[in-house]
Design a protein around this motif. Structure first.
Motif, PDB file in Angstrom:
ATOM      1  N   ILE A  32     -39.936   5.014   4.879  1.00  0.00           N
ATOM      2  CA  ILE A  32     -38.674   5.262   3.916  1.00  0.00           C
ATOM      3  C   ILE A  32     -38.278   6.432   4.482  1.00  0.00           C
ATOM      4  CG2 ILE A  32     -37.786   5.030   1.657  1.00  0.00           C
ATOM      5  CD1 ILE A  32     -38.984   2.400   2.560  1.00  0.00           C
ATOM      6  N   LYS A  33     -37.036   6.370   4.505  1.00  0.00           N
ATOM      7  CA  LYS A  33     -35.887   7.695   4.965  1.00  0.00           C
ATOM      8  C   LYS A  33     -35.169   8.204   3.818  1.00  0.00           C
ATOM      9  CE  LYS A  33     -36.508   6.710   9.970  1.00  0.00           C
ATOM     10  NZ  LYS A  33     -37.342   8.070  10.431  1.00  0.00           N
ATOM     11  N   ALA A  34     -34.946   9.334   3.814  1.00  0.00           N
ATOM     12  CA  ALA A  34     -33.743   9.826   2.595  1.00  0.00           C
ATOM     13  C   ALA A  34     -32.297   9.323   3.070  1.00  0.00           C
ATOM     14  CB  ALA A  34     -33.705  11.294   2.843  1.00  0.00           C
ATOM     15  N   PRO A  35     -31.762   8.572   2.433  1.00  0.00           N
ATOM     16  CA  PRO A  35     -30.506   7.906   2.774  1.00  0.00           C
ATOM     17  C   PRO A  35     -29.266   9.154   2.607  1.00  0.00           C
ATOM     18  CG  PRO A  35     -31.103   7.283   0.277  1.00  0.00           C
ATOM     19  CD  PRO A  35     -32.296   8.113   1.108  1.00  0.00           C
ATOM     20  N   VAL A  36     -29.573   9.928   1.971  1.00  0.00           N
ATOM     21  CA  VAL A  36     -28.578  11.318   1.712  1.00  0.00           C
ATOM     22  C   VAL A  36     -29.226  12.532   1.682  1.00  0.00           C
ATOM     23  CG1 VAL A  36     -26.778   9.805   0.617  1.00  0.00           C
ATOM     24  CG2 VAL A  36     -28.586  11.251  -0.647  1.00  0.00           C
ATOM     25  N   THR A  37     -28.660  13.591   1.949  1.00  0.00           N
ATOM     26  CA  THR A  37     -28.980  15.107   1.656  1.00  0.00           C
ATOM     27  C   THR A  37     -29.036  15.397   0.201  1.00  0.00           C
ATOM     28  OG1 THR A  37     -28.436  15.636   4.017  1.00  0.00           O
ATOM     29  CG2 THR A  37     -28.799  17.496   2.169  1.00  0.00           C
ATOM     30  N   GLY A  38     -30.277  15.699  -0.419  1.00  0.00           N
ATOM     31  CA  GLY A  38     -30.237  16.069  -1.750  1.00  0.00           C
ATOM     32  C   GLY A  38     -31.655  16.664  -2.162  1.00  0.00           C
ATOM     33  N   SER A  39     -31.887  16.412  -3.345  1.00  0.00           N
ATOM     34  CA  SER A  39     -33.247  16.868  -3.936  1.00  0.00           C
ATOM     35  C   SER A  39     -34.064  15.722  -4.666  1.00  0.00           C
ATOM     36  CB  SER A  39     -33.025  18.141  -4.759  1.00  0.00           C
ATOM     37  OG  SER A  39     -32.338  17.679  -6.048  1.00  0.00           O
ATOM     38  N   ILE A  40     -35.242  15.695  -4.577  1.00  0.00           N
ATOM     39  CA  ILE A  40     -35.985  14.676  -5.158  1.00  0.00           C
ATOM     40  C   ILE A  40     -36.247  15.112  -6.659  1.00  0.00           C
ATOM     41  CG2 ILE A  40     -38.256  13.519  -5.275  1.00  0.00           C
ATOM     42  CD1 ILE A  40     -38.346  14.427  -2.085  1.00  0.00           C
ATOM     43  N   TRP A  41     -35.460  14.275  -7.520  1.00  0.00           N
ATOM     44  CA  TRP A  41     -35.446  14.352  -8.857  1.00  0.00           C
ATOM     45  C   TRP A  41     -36.685  13.680  -9.596  1.00  0.00           C
ATOM     46  CZ3 TRP A  41     -34.018  11.124 -13.174  1.00  0.00           C
ATOM     47  CH2 TRP A  41     -33.801  11.782 -14.457  1.00  0.00           C
ATOM     48  N   GLN A  42     -37.049  12.718  -9.027  1.00  0.00           N
ATOM     49  CA  GLN A  42     -38.291  11.772  -9.605  1.00  0.00           C
ATOM     50  C   GLN A  42     -39.051  11.291  -8.273  1.00  0.00           C
ATOM     51  OE1 GLN A  42     -37.102   9.293 -12.768  1.00  0.00           O
ATOM     52  NE2 GLN A  42     -37.036  10.950 -14.399  1.00  0.00           N
ATOM     53  N   LEU A  43     -40.295  11.531  -8.201  1.00  0.00           N
ATOM     54  CA  LEU A  43     -41.305  10.615  -7.587  1.00  0.00           C
ATOM     55  C   LEU A  43     -41.936   9.688  -8.319  1.00  0.00           C
ATOM     56  CD1 LEU A  43     -42.260  10.548  -4.386  1.00  0.00           C
ATOM     57  CD2 LEU A  43     -43.787  12.460  -4.849  1.00  0.00           C
ATOM     58  N   GLN A  44     -41.916   8.581  -8.154  1.00  0.00           N
ATOM     59  CA  GLN A  44     -42.270   7.693  -9.016  1.00  0.00           C
ATOM     60  C   GLN A  44     -43.655   6.812  -8.539  1.00  0.00           C
ATOM     61  OE1 GLN A  44     -39.154   5.418 -10.545  1.00  0.00           O
ATOM     62  NE2 GLN A  44     -38.368   7.150 -11.690  1.00  0.00           N
ATOM     63  N   VAL A  45     -44.048   7.232  -7.542  1.00  0.00           N
ATOM     64  CA  VAL A  45     -45.210   6.483  -6.696  1.00  0.00           C
ATOM     65  C   VAL A  45     -46.182   7.601  -6.364  1.00  0.00           C
ATOM     66  CG1 VAL A  45     -44.033   4.399  -6.243  1.00  0.00           C
ATOM     67  CG2 VAL A  45     -44.243   6.275  -4.586  1.00  0.00           C
ATOM     68  N   GLU A  46     -47.486   7.137  -6.167  1.00  0.00           N
ATOM     69  CA  GLU A  46     -48.522   8.032  -5.604  1.00  0.00           C
ATOM     70  C   GLU A  46     -49.124   7.142  -4.403  1.00  0.00           C
ATOM     71  OE1 GLU A  46     -52.051   7.157  -8.714  1.00  0.00           O
ATOM     72  OE2 GLU A  46     -50.410   8.672  -9.145  1.00  0.00           O
ATOM     73  N   GLU A  47     -49.800   8.287  -3.637  1.00  0.00           N
ATOM     74  CA  GLU A  47     -50.508   7.615  -2.430  1.00  0.00           C
ATOM     75  C   GLU A  47     -51.687   6.461  -2.849  1.00  0.00           C
ATOM     76  OE1 GLU A  47     -51.951  10.315   0.394  1.00  0.00           O
ATOM     77  OE2 GLU A  47     -50.084  10.947   0.701  1.00  0.00           O
ATOM     78  N   GLY A  48     -51.660   5.378  -2.104  1.00  0.00           N
ATOM     79  CA  GLY A  48     -52.687   4.346  -2.705  1.00  0.00           C
ATOM     80  C   GLY A  48     -52.046   3.264  -3.620  1.00  0.00           C
ATOM     81  N   GLN A  49     -51.029   3.552  -4.246  1.00  0.00           N
ATOM     82  CA  GLN A  49     -50.365   2.525  -5.023  1.00  0.00           C
ATOM     83  C   GLN A  49     -49.907   1.301  -4.596  1.00  0.00           C
ATOM     84  OE1 GLN A  49     -47.642   4.455  -7.676  1.00  0.00           O
ATOM     85  NE2 GLN A  49     -46.544   2.479  -8.454  1.00  0.00           N
ATOM     86  N   LEU A  50     -49.987   0.098  -5.128  1.00  0.00           N
ATOM     87  CA  LEU A  50     -49.490  -1.050  -4.768  1.00  0.00           C
ATOM     88  C   LEU A  50     -48.159  -1.205  -5.218  1.00  0.00           C
ATOM     89  CD1 LEU A  50     -52.466  -3.756  -4.924  1.00  0.00           C
ATOM     90  CD2 LEU A  50     -51.595  -2.552  -2.907  1.00  0.00           C
ATOM     91  N   ILE A  51     -47.083  -1.517  -4.408  1.00  0.00           N
ATOM     92  CA  ILE A  51     -45.514  -1.720  -4.937  1.00  0.00           C
ATOM     93  C   ILE A  51     -45.001  -2.991  -4.377  1.00  0.00           C
ATOM     94  CG2 ILE A  51     -45.357   0.620  -5.078  1.00  0.00           C
ATOM     95  CD1 ILE A  51     -43.709  -0.580  -2.192  1.00  0.00           C
TER      96      ILE A  51
END
Length: 103
Positions: A32-51
């Motif tokens: 998954i790549k950044a669609p725009v230049t900006g800042s990450i306001w909220q990261l809502q997943v963690e490694e190992g998580q099923l989505i």
């Protein structure tokens, strides 16, 4: 180069994972790549998580707009190359998803 009287503050330094720029995904992985230049306001997943497809992975802020970055498939989050409040560039690798086996 830094002279002896210069000090360095880590308060505003963004940590960038050097592996993100050269990461080569396997056939079962999607980056998954950044669609725009900006800042990450909220990261809502963690490694190992099923989505699930369509689930929000993170919210980017760009030009005072909130942009949801969502999963393109059912998968497991295998690698996260960013963190909350980090600046990212358009096209930068953010997250690696590994496709779930269809049993």
């Amino acid at each position: 180069w830094k002279s002896e009287d210069q000090t360095q503050s880590n308060d505003s330094v963004e940590v960038v994972d050097a592996d993100a720029a050269v990461y080569m995904p396997s056939e079962s992985e999607t980056v998954i790549k950044a669609p725009v230049t900006g800042s990450i306001w909220q990261l809502q997943v963690e490694e190992g998580q099923l989505i699930k497809q369509g689930e929000i992975l993170m919210i980017l802020e760009s030009m005072k707009m909130e942009i949801q970055v969502t999963a393109s498939l059912d998968a497991t989050v295998t690698k996260i190359f960013c963190q909350s409040n980090a600046m990212v560039s358009k096209g930068q690798n953010l997250i690696v998803l590994e496709q779930q086996n269809e049993d």
